[in-house]
Write an enzyme that holds these catalytic residues in place. Structure first.
Site, PDB file in Angstrom:
ATOM      1  N   HIS A  84     -37.745  23.434 -18.188  1.00 11.29           N
ATOM      2  CA  HIS A  84     -36.707  24.051 -19.000  1.00 11.29           C
ATOM      3  C   HIS A  84     -36.855  25.570 -18.887  1.00 11.29           C
ATOM      4  O   HIS A  84     -37.756  26.081 -18.215  1.00 11.29           O
ATOM      5  CB  HIS A  84     -36.801  23.595 -20.465  1.00 11.29           C
ATOM      6  CG  HIS A  84     -38.056  24.049 -21.156  1.00 11.29           C
ATOM      7  ND1 HIS A  84     -39.249  23.352 -21.073  1.00 11.29           N
ATOM      8  CD2 HIS A  84     -38.318  25.142 -21.926  1.00 11.29           C
ATOM      9  CE1 HIS A  84     -40.179  23.987 -21.771  1.00 11.29           C
ATOM     10  NE2 HIS A  84     -39.645  25.074 -22.287  1.00 11.29           N
TER      11      HIS A  84
ATOM     12  N   GLU B  65      -6.679  33.530   1.395  1.00 11.11           N
ATOM     13  CA  GLU B  65      -5.717  34.137   2.310  1.00 11.11           C
ATOM     14  C   GLU B  65      -5.588  33.343   3.599  1.00 11.11           C
ATOM     15  O   GLU B  65      -4.543  33.330   4.225  1.00 11.11           O
ATOM     16  CB  GLU B  65      -6.145  35.579   2.618  1.00 11.11           C
ATOM     17  CG  GLU B  65      -5.098  36.342   3.415  1.00 11.11           C
ATOM     18  CD  GLU B  65      -5.547  37.748   3.769  1.00 11.11           C
ATOM     19  OE1 GLU B  65      -4.828  38.411   4.540  1.00 11.11           O
ATOM     20  OE2 GLU B  65      -6.620  38.161   3.311  1.00 11.11           O
TER      21      GLU B  65
ATOM     22  N   LYS C  53     -11.303  33.499   5.364  1.00 11.86           N
ATOM     23  CA  LYS C  53     -10.749  34.837   5.597  1.00 11.86           C
ATOM     24  C   LYS C  53     -10.757  35.562   4.253  1.00 11.86           C
ATOM     25  O   LYS C  53      -9.943  35.266   3.378  1.00 11.86           O
ATOM     26  CB  LYS C  53      -9.330  34.782   6.151  1.00 11.86           C
ATOM     27  CG  LYS C  53      -8.810  36.154   6.548  1.00 11.86           C
ATOM     28  CD  LYS C  53      -7.388  36.109   7.064  1.00 11.86           C
ATOM     29  CE  LYS C  53      -6.990  37.489   7.621  1.00 11.86           C
ATOM     30  NZ  LYS C  53      -7.198  38.592   6.665  1.00 11.86           N
TER      31      LYS C  53
END
Length: 841
Positions: free
Chosen positions: A47, A384, A246
């Site tokens: 933890h 893109e 890209k």
């Protein structure tokens, strides 16, 4: 507030300081900001101990899963005793038979700054603050869960939405940065640790060897980057290429000479001062001398590279949120690698970066899979496009057909030559007049760009427009320009997206994306897509058709042979067939509700992605909900039809999760969900009895429970409601029911989460009833070994059921005949909470 001495009494009583090397708490005088530390602690279970300095001690919480940079992850934080401030520098091994025995490292450290009065916030259970660490940054909150039945209620650690937030599907800070910030990689601890390569590097081991073909040469003082050629289709010899995202940002070359780090644009402009955070991070990483090629981006609130976000960071002088993706290394350690094949240059770069973990300097990973699917996925995610690079190609400082770009839409740079007057309430300008140069150096008008301007962008343009004003028309005399334009000297370069070119060379539907400051106006030409191989036009045309159609994600199966569950051997085709068969039963549980998808593109043993927002909205049969339902986040998703289920299955969705309200009345939940989760040593028979006890209580409260298996280890009890109560009212009622069960029958039920609290008991999880929380839908498969499914049950059937995953996608055929009949009376059983609230007071 208690004095440090009394506040540390519990801490000291638990420890024998003649045995353990932990500090006893004699605090030296110190000045400076408030400390915070996150210590990774291998005790009985791994933890993370989260500690904040306040009033002379470290307020402390145990966080089982560690911090998450995703604001949608609400990490459980168990409040524990105060620790001394000197504990912030403790690393070591707590001896056996001592409290918390096990290895402790300093996973992160720094200072914290409270937002508001920290003492009042701590007492009230809502503590907000900024962290300034080496791994975690930005605004966070610790929120105590309200419950009248818990002596020590649990808290939640939550990352706020800011420039440091990142989607959990994209990045896990505890997995990516596992080591100590004080001593390097952890050793002698159970579980996965840093790689041996990383350990060797951080302890002064040998650097990666140079690939064959490298030749000794001093790195040049300047370097022009390799540029990609826009193409109309995928290459016909697709296996010979490597595919990357890209990126939507600025191209940057990093020059490291051992004494100085420079960030240089494609035109050799030194932008180091623009990115001081990246320069500092590169210095910390101690990259070997050389030239590194990459792109700097800013991530939007979906975790996607976005040029507008990067522009905004520049306008606000906040380039600190920039991320640098490196994808090539043409020079390295006194060697010229430009003649080395791309695959080997990238392998070297990946090794170098994997040994130097960083949040803001990353390796641009290769995209795996069918190239058409890669392009389709990139477009669906709002990227893109994709860059493809020939795997055996050298590095050349020019535009090359060995690197090609496949765009999701039309977008390029244009030179700004003027503007028109604003209309209506708009300030500064109406539209920009843009154009491109031909090979003779003449600027040709391409159209007016009037969309995409926010108030801040317009304000930032006012100065340049005034400064560049001229009486001389910069465009060629051919072609009439409408309106009364104001001319500008052609010094500005704008990036513009558009739908298409018209026959007369004008832009259709142009939208302004931002100004480019890294490109020379004289270099701007109209981009014309070419065929990647003119000898293979026919094959390339077919590939282009596939790439163009792929983003629509038709509901047909591809890659059905892919194994998605190695335990059962089930394939993607098996899961697709199941969802096709069960669609008419599943759809009523999905329709009208915000739906989240758990996707497993690499199978359930690989990385899984929780798709809650609009990235899947281009799937047929899946739509976006009104953004006003959750205005602080992207639009949520809704599955509208059987086609939507099939589309999601084709998109590698394994699980369908739904919220407790419909889109038609999102502020008023129409159900409560109780998730019965067994702890260790809880038999399935006890689970059944526990569900019956819960149902009996619900009946006394005037509520009707409907039962289903979870598809995993437990059971779900769903209570239909009249949609008239708020999210908080419904959640509080669920918490009161859970608390009553735990208080009345503490031998069977527990209201606290955490494996230690659940041993021999059933945890009744009420947190699935908060705003935005989800539960796996009836008939959904689970992304667990065996691919169990969640199945509606009659209460009288419960005794015959043997497990929560009794049915799976391969054994569900007979159960489909029963279908949703066990819940036939669900719609007519909706109740209000008035009686239940009165009885539980």
């Amino acid at each position: 507030m208690p004095r440090p001495a009394s506040a540390l009494r519990t801490y000291r009583n638990k420890r024998d300081f003649s045995v353990t090397s932990e500090p006893a708490g004699e605090e030296p005088a110190r000045t400076g900001g408030l400390l915070f530390v996150i210590q990774k602690h291998w005790a009985r279970r791994l933890h993370y101990d989260f500690r904040l300095e306040l009033d002379g001690t470290m307020k402390s919480w145990a966080v089982p899963k560690g911090p998450s940079l995703d604001p949608h992850d609400k990490r459980l934080a168990v409040h524990v005793e105060d620790h001394p401030v000197s504990y912030a520098s403790f690393e070591g091994k707590i001896p056996a038979r001592q409290y918390g025995a096990g290895k402790v490292i300093i996973w992160d450290r720094g200072t914290w700054q409270p937002i508001g009065n920290p003492r009042r916030a701590y007492r009230s259970g809502s503590l907000k603050f900024d962290l300034h660490g080496e791994k975690v940054h930005g605004q966070w909150a610790l929120v105590r869960i309200k419950s009248s039945n818990d002596k020590e209620p649990p808290w939640l650690l939550i990352k706020h939405q800011d420039r440091f937030a990142r989607a959990a599907a994209e990045y896990s800070v505890v997995d990516e940065l596992p080591d100590s910030v004080a001593s390097g990689p952890a050793r002698d601890v159970p579980g996965p640790v840093a790689s041996t390569k990383a350990a060797r590097k951080r302890t002064g081991g040998a650097a990666p060897s140079l690939p064959a073909g490298a030749r000794r040469a001093a790195p040049p003082r300047t370097l022009s980057p390799q540029l990609a050629t826009l193409v109309a289709s995928l290459p016909p010899d697709q296996a010979a290429w490597r595919y990357e995202i890209k990126f939507d940002g600025y191209r940057l070359l990093v020059r490291v000479d051992g004494r100085r780090i420079q960030l240089l644009t494609r035109n050799s402009l030194d932008w180091s001062a623009r990115f001081p955070g990246l320069v500092a991070e590169l210095a910390r990483l101690r990259l070997p001398p050389g030239w590194y090629d990459g792109e700097v981006v800013a991530l939007n609130d979906k975790g996607v590279p976005d040029f507008g976000t990067l522009q905004a960071s520049f306008e606000n002088s906040q380039a600190r949120d920039a991320v640098l993706y490196l994808f090539d290394v043409p020079f390295y350690e006194g060697a010229d690698l430009r003649a080395v094949p791309l695959r080997e240059r990238r392998a070297l770069l990946e090794r170098v970066l994997s040994e130097r973990k960083s949040v803001t300097v990353r390796f641009s990973d290769e995209l795996k899979g069918d190239p058409a699917d890669i392009v389709a996925s990139a477009c669906r995610l709002g990227l893109e496009g994709v860059i493809a690079k020939r795997a055996d190609s050298p590095y050349v400082s020019r535009r090359s057909t060995d690197w090609i770009k496949l765009k999701c839409g039309k977008r390029q740079e244009f030179v700004v030559g003027g503007y028109t007057d604003p209309q209506g309430s708009r300030q500064v300008l109406g539209s920009l007049l843009v154009g491109v140069y031909d090979n003779e150096g003449t600027l040709h008008y391409a159209g007016n760009v009037g969309a995409g301007f926010g108030a801040a962008t317009l304000g930032s343009l006012a100065g340049p427009l005034k400064r560049l004003s001229t009486e001389r028309r910069p465009f060629a005399a051919t072609g009439k320009i409408p309106g009364r334009p104001h001319w500008l000297r052609p010094r500005l370069v704008a990036e513009v997206s558009f739908s298409e070119w018209t026959r007369d060379g004008r832009l259709r539907h142009p939208v302004f994306q931002g100004l480019r400051k890294d490109k020379e106006p004289k270099s701007i030409r109209r981009e014309e897509a070419v065929m990647p191989d003119r000898k293979a036009k026919k094959g390339a045309r077919k590939a282009a058709t596939r790439a163009k159609r792929a983003p629509a994600a038709p509901a047909r199966l591809t890659h059905g042979e892919r194994v998605i569950d190695s335990t059962s051997g089930a394939t993607k085709a098996d899961l697709f067939a199941y969802y096709t068969a069960v669609g008419s039963l599943l759809l009523p549980h999905l329709q009208g509700r915000p739906v989240s998808l758990v996707r497993a593109p690499a199978g359930i043993q690989g990385a899984k992605f929780f798709q809650k927002h609009a990235g899947a909205a281009t799937l047929p049969g899946v739509s976006q909900l009104d953004a006003r339902l959750d205005p602080d986040n992207p639009p949520m998703l809704q599955v509208d039809s059987l086609q939507g289920i099939a589309s999601a299955a084709q998109w590698n969705a394994v699980e369908f999760h739904t919220q407790n309200a419909t889109a038609a009345d999102y502020e008023h939940p129409d159900r409560i969900v109780f998730d019965l989760d067994p702890g260790e040593r809880v038999s399935w028979g006890s689970m059944g009895e526990g569900a019956q006890l819960l149902n009996s209580l619900l009946g006394e409260l005037g509520l009707t429970g409907f039962l289903k298996t979870s598809g995993g280890k437990g059971l779900h009890v769903v209570v239909p409601l009249r949609p008239k109560h708020t999210w908080d009212e419904v959640r509080d009622l669920a918490a009161a029911v859970t608390g009553h069960m735990a208080k009345t029958i503490p031998s069977r039920f527990v209201a606290k989460s955490g494996a230690r609290n659940r041993v021999g008991k059933i945890f009744v999880d009420y947190l699935r009833n908060g705003r935005g929380a989800t539960t796996v839908s009836a008939w959904s498969a689970r992304a667990r070994p065996g691919l169990g499914i969640s199945v509606p049950l009659r209460w009288k059937e419960l005794a015959a059921v043997k497990s929560g995953d009794q049915w799976s996608i391969t054994t569900a055929r007979e159960r489909l005949k029963v279908g949703n009949a066990p819940w036939d009376t669900y719609a007519g059983s909706a109740a209000s909470l008035g009686q239940a609230r009165a009885m539980l007071r």
